[in-house]
Design a protein around this motif. Structure first.
Motif, short mmCIF file in Angstrom:
data_model
loop_
_atom_site.label_atom_id
_atom_site.label_comp_id
_atom_site.label_asym_id
_atom_site.label_seq_id
_atom_site.Cartn_x
_atom_site.Cartn_y
_atom_site.Cartn_z
N SER A 52 -2.76 -3.98 -9.35
CA SER A 52 -3.70 -4.43 -8.31
C SER A 52 -2.96 -5.37 -7.39
O SER A 52 -1.87 -5.84 -7.69
CB SER A 52 -4.90 -5.14 -8.95
N GLY A 53 -3.56 -5.64 -6.27
CA GLY A 53 -2.91 -6.53 -5.31
C GLY A 53 -3.05 -6.00 -3.91
O GLY A 53 -3.29 -4.82 -3.70
N ALA A 54 -2.89 -6.89 -2.93
CA ALA A 54 -3.06 -6.49 -1.53
C ALA A 54 -1.92 -5.61 -1.06
O ALA A 54 -2.09 -4.76 -0.21
CB ALA A 54 -3.16 -7.73 -0.65
N ILE A 55 -0.72 -5.84 -1.61
CA ILE A 55 0.44 -5.06 -1.18
C ILE A 55 0.68 -3.95 -2.19
O ILE A 55 0.92 -4.21 -3.36
CB ILE A 55 1.70 -5.95 -1.06
N ARG A 56 0.59 -2.71 -1.74
CA ARG A 56 0.75 -1.58 -2.63
C ARG A 56 1.96 -0.76 -2.19
O ARG A 56 2.24 -0.66 -1.00
CB ARG A 56 -0.49 -0.68 -2.59
N PRO A 57 2.69 -0.16 -3.13
CA PRO A 57 3.84 0.66 -2.76
C PRO A 57 3.38 1.90 -1.99
O PRO A 57 2.26 2.37 -2.17
CB PRO A 57 4.45 1.05 -4.11
N THR A 58 4.26 2.43 -1.16
CA THR A 58 3.88 3.60 -0.37
C THR A 58 3.80 4.83 -1.24
O THR A 58 3.08 5.77 -0.91
CB THR A 58 4.92 3.84 0.75
N THR A 59 4.53 4.88 -2.35
CA THR A 59 4.40 5.97 -3.29
C THR A 59 3.80 5.40 -4.56
O THR A 59 4.33 4.46 -5.13
CB THR A 59 5.76 6.62 -3.60
N ARG A 60 2.72 5.96 -4.99
CA ARG A 60 1.94 5.35 -6.07
C ARG A 60 1.56 6.37 -7.10
O ARG A 60 1.28 7.51 -6.78
CB ARG A 60 0.69 4.73 -5.44
N GLN A 61 1.59 5.97 -8.38
CA GLN A 61 1.18 6.85 -9.47
C GLN A 61 -0.26 6.55 -9.86
O GLN A 61 -0.59 5.40 -10.16
CB GLN A 61 2.07 6.61 -10.70
N PRO A 62 -1.12 7.56 -9.87
CA PRO A 62 -2.45 7.34 -10.42
C PRO A 62 -2.33 7.10 -11.93
O PRO A 62 -1.41 7.58 -12.59
CB PRO A 62 -3.19 8.64 -10.12
N VAL A 63 -3.27 6.35 -12.45
CA VAL A 63 -3.25 5.98 -13.87
C VAL A 63 -4.50 6.51 -14.54
O VAL A 63 -5.61 6.30 -14.06
CB VAL A 63 -3.17 4.45 -14.04
N LEU A 64 -4.32 7.23 -15.65
CA LEU A 64 -5.45 7.75 -16.41
C LEU A 64 -5.56 6.96 -17.72
O LEU A 64 -4.62 6.94 -18.52
CB LEU A 64 -5.28 9.24 -16.71
#
Length: 585
Positions: free
Chosen positions: A88-100
Motif C-alpha cells: 500500500s502507499g501513495a507511490i506505486r510501481p509502474t509494473t505491479r503484481q496482483p496478490v491473491l
C-alpha cells in the motif's frame, strides 16, 4: 445442476471456446480491429473464469478488490486480514503484481488449471515478504499468499488500479475483474463519481455480478448523504449493491492498518458469506450465468464482424474474377472477330497461298482439282509455312499479353480503392508483368500449334485421309486448320472478306475434301477448345499473384459457425440459470 448436465455443458463451452480462438478477422475491414480485440477478450473470459468455474462450481468465491488510484484498496485488504500483506502507499510501481490471498487448504482451487491460466504463479510462504516485480520478464504474475485467518470459502485478490497510468495495469485489472465471482469496489468520498470506474461498473451490471461497495475516507457526519447519492447512481446503472458501507477518515497504526472495528460490517458480511455454502453457490452461479450470457452477446458481434470479413473477401475475389474473366472473353472475341487475320497474319497468309483470285478461281471445283492445289502448296517454300505460324503466334501473343496486363491493372486499381484491398496489397504493385510471362505465352501458343497437329493426326487416322493430308504436309494442313479456326466465325469486312475470308473458306473446303465436312467442323471446334483452355490456363497463372494473397488469408470459422457458438453459449447460460432456480426451489 447435476454432474451429467455440468459435464455436457462444459464440453459445449469448451468447443465454443476453440471455435472462438480460431477466429482471425485478417482483412482490414472497418470493424476488424475491434473484432480482434473482442475475440481476445472473449477467449480470455472463457479461459480465465467461465471454463474453470464450470469445472469447479464449489470452489471458494474469488472476491476481486478493485478501485481507483489511492482509494485505499491495499490498506482495506491488510486491515481485513489483520496484517500488512499487500503493498500500500501513495507511490506505486509502474509494473505491479496482483496478490491473491487464500486459505492454505484452498491453494489447489487457484492453480493455473483452475483459474487465470495465463498468469504465472509466484508462491509466497506464510509471513514472508512479497517479491518485487520484474518489469522486464514480459509476463503477468499472480502472487499467491496463504492466509489462515481468511473466512472459509472466500479468497481476496488485490487488483491493480482501474485508472492506473500503466496500460498494462489497466488491462490486468480488467482481466482480474472479469475472473471475479464478486467485486469489492473501493472508492472515496471525493472520487466515487469518477468516469473510469463507472465504465467498468456498467460492464459488471451486464454480467449480473454481485458488487459490494466500500466508501473510504468519508468525512464524519456525511456518510448517509454520500451513500444515498452513490446508491442512486448505482441504481441508474442497474446495480443493487449487496453491501454498502462507509469508512470515515481515521488514523492508521504503525503497520498502516485501520482500526479493525472500522471494517466490522464488511468483515461480518464476508464471514457470513463464507459460512453459507448456498449463498456462495448462488452468487457464483449468477455471476457465471451473466458471464456466459455476456460472451454469447459478444459472439453475436463477432459473427457480424466475420460476415463483414466474408463480404470483403468475396468482393475482392469478385474484382479479381471479373477482371480476368473479361480478359478471357476479350481474347476469345479477338480470335473470332477476324482480328487474327488482319495485318501481318493476312500478309503472310497471302504469301503462303498466293492471291485471292487464284483461290476464288478454284473454289467451285476444289474437289476435282485437289491434286492441283496439293501440288501448288507442296511447291510453297517451307519458310512460308513458318512465317504464317510465326505471324499467328505474334498476333495471339500480343492479344493475350495486352489483356492479361489490363486485367492485372484493373484488379490492382480496384483493390487500392478498397480499405481491405489496400492492406492486402501491402504496398506492392501486383499489376506489373512477370518477366517470365511473355515466354510462358509463347510456349503455350507453340503447344497449341502442336495440339492442332495432333488433332489432325488423330482425325486423319484413316489410310486414305492420311495419304491426302500427308501429301500436303502436317504443318501445312495445321496452318490451314488454324486459319479456318480464326475465319469460320470471323467478322471481316470489305476487301478483307475477299482476301483473308475467301482464302480461309477455300482452305476450309480443301480440308473438307480431305476429311469431310463434319470432321473439319469437329477438328476446328477441338482446336478452338484447346486454344481457349490454354488461354484460360495462362490467365489463371497470371492472376495467381492476386489469388495467392486471398488464399493466404486465415479466415477462420465462418459467421454461421460463430452464430452457432452464440446459440451454444446462450443454451449453456439458460442451463445454469435453470440449475440455480432449481437449487433455490
Amino acid at each position: 445442476m447435476h454432474n451429467e448436465t455440468i459435464t455436457h455443458t462444459l464440453q459445449g463451452v469448451r468447443e465454443a471456446r476453440d471455435t472462438l480462438a480460431a477466429a482471425h478477422f485478417p482483412l482490414e475491414t472497418g470493424g476488424a480491429g475491434a473484432a480482434r480485440d473482442l475475440a481476445r477478450k472473449t477467449v480470455t473470459q472463457l479461459d480465465d473464469y467461465i471454463i474453470p468455474k464450470l469445472s469447479s462450481l464449489d470452489a471458494p468465491l474469488t472476491v476481486v478488490v478493485g478501485g481507483s488510484t489511492g482509494a485505499g484498496k491495499s490498506t482495506l485488504v491488510n486491515t481485513l486480514i489483520g496484517e500488512p500483506v499487500t503493498r500500500s502507499g501513495a507511490i506505486r510501481p509502474t509494473t505491479r503484481q496482483p496478490v491473491l490471498l487464500h486459505r492454505p487448504e484452498d491453494a489447489g482451487a487457484f492453480t493455473p488449471e483452475r483459474i487465470l491460466p495465463n498468469l504465472v504463479r509466484v508462491p509466497v510462504e506464510p509471513g514472508a515478504a512479497l517479491p518485487g516485480a520484474n518489469p522486464h520478464n514480459g509476463q503477468d504474475e499472480l502472487v499467491m499468499v496463504p492466509v489462515p485467518g481468511l473466512p472459509a470459502g472466500v479468497a481476496l485478490v488485490d487488483a491493480p488500479d482501474f485508472d492506473s497510468v500503466s496500460d498494462e495495469n489497466r488491462r490486468l485489472a480488467k482481466q482480474l475483474l472479469a475472473a471475479a465471482d464478486l467485486w469489492l469496489f473501493v472508492t472515496t468520498a471525493n472520487r466515487y463519481a469518477d468516469a473510469v470506474p463507472w465504465e467498468i461498473l456498467r460492464e459488471a451490471a451486464k454480467r449480473d455480478i454481485t458488487i459490494a461497495v466500500v466508501l473510504n475516507r468519508v468525512p464524519e457526519g456525511s456518510e448517509d448523504e454520500i451513500e444515498a447519492d452513490l446508491t442512486r447512481m448505482l441504481a441508474e446503472a442497474g446495480i443493487t449493491a449487496a453491501l454498502m458501507m462507509s469508512v470515515t477518515e481515521q488514523d492508521r497504526d504503525d503497520q498502516g492498518l485501520l482500526p479493525a472495528v472500522a471494517l466490522t460490517p464488511l468483515t461480518f458480511w464476508l464471514r457470513s458469506l463464507g459460512a453459507d455454502a448456498d449463498a456462495r453457490s448462488a452468487i457464483a452461479r449468477r455471476t457465471l450465468e451473466g458471464a456466459v450470457r455476456g460472451v454469447a452477446g459478444q459472439t453475436h458481434q463477432l459473427a457480424d464482424a466475420q460476415r463483414e470479413q466474408e463480404d470483403a473477401e468475396r468482393a475482392l475475389r469478385q474484382n479479381l474474377n471479373d477482371a480476368y474473366a473479361h480478359a478471357f472473353e476479350n481474347v476469345k472475341e479477338s480470335t473470332k472477330d477476324g482480328q487474327m487475320l488482319r495485318g501481318e497474319v493476312l500478309t503472310r497468309w497471302q504469301d503462303f497461298v498466293g492471291t485471292g483470285e487464284f483461290f476464288r478461281s478454284v473454289e467451285s471445283t476444289v474437289g476435282k482439282i485437289r491434286d492441283r492445289i496439293s501440288g501448288f502448296l507442296r511447291g510453297t517454300p517451307p519458310t512460308k509455312v513458318v512465317e504464317v505460324e510465326q505471324a499467328l503466334e505474334v498476333g495471339l501473343h500480343s492479344v493475350i499479353m495486352e489483356e492479361a496486363a489490363a486485367a492485372a491493372e484493373t484488379v490492382q486499381r480496384r483493390w487500392l480503392e478498397d480499405r481491405a484491398g489496400r492492406a492486402l496489397l501491402a504496398g506492392e504493385d501486383l499489376g506489373g508483368q512477370d518477366k517470365n510471362f511473355p515466354e510462358e505465352i509463347a510456349e503455350s501458343i507453340r503447344a497449341w500449334q502442336q495440339d492442332v497437329m495432333d488433332i489432325i493426326s488423330q482425325e486423319g487416322a484413316d489410310k486414305r485421309q492420311k495419304a491426302r493430308f500427308m501429301s500436303l504436309g502436317v504443318n501445312v494442313t495445321a496452318v490451314i486448320l488454324m486459319i479456318a479456326v480464326f475465319s469460320m466465325t470471323g467478322g471481316l469486312t470489305g476487301i478483307e472478306v475477299g482476301i483473308a475470308g475467301g482464302s480461309g473458306v477455300v482452305g476450309q473446303k480443301l480440308l473438307e475434301a480431305i476429311f469431310g465436312e463434319d470432321a473439319v467442323r469437329r477438328m476446328a471446334n477441338r482446336a478452338r477448345e484447346t486454344l481457349e483452355a490454354r488461354v484460360k490456363e495462362l490467365l489463371d497463372r497470371h492472376a495467381q499473384r492476386f489469388e495467392d494473397r486471398l488464399n493466404s488469408l486465415e479466415m477462420g470459422p465462418d459467421h454461421q459457425a460463430l452464430e452457432d457458438v452464440a446459440v451454444t453459449l446462450t443454451s449453456a447460460g439458460e442451463t445454469m440459470m435453470a440449475g440455480e432456480q432449481n437449487q433455490d426451489g
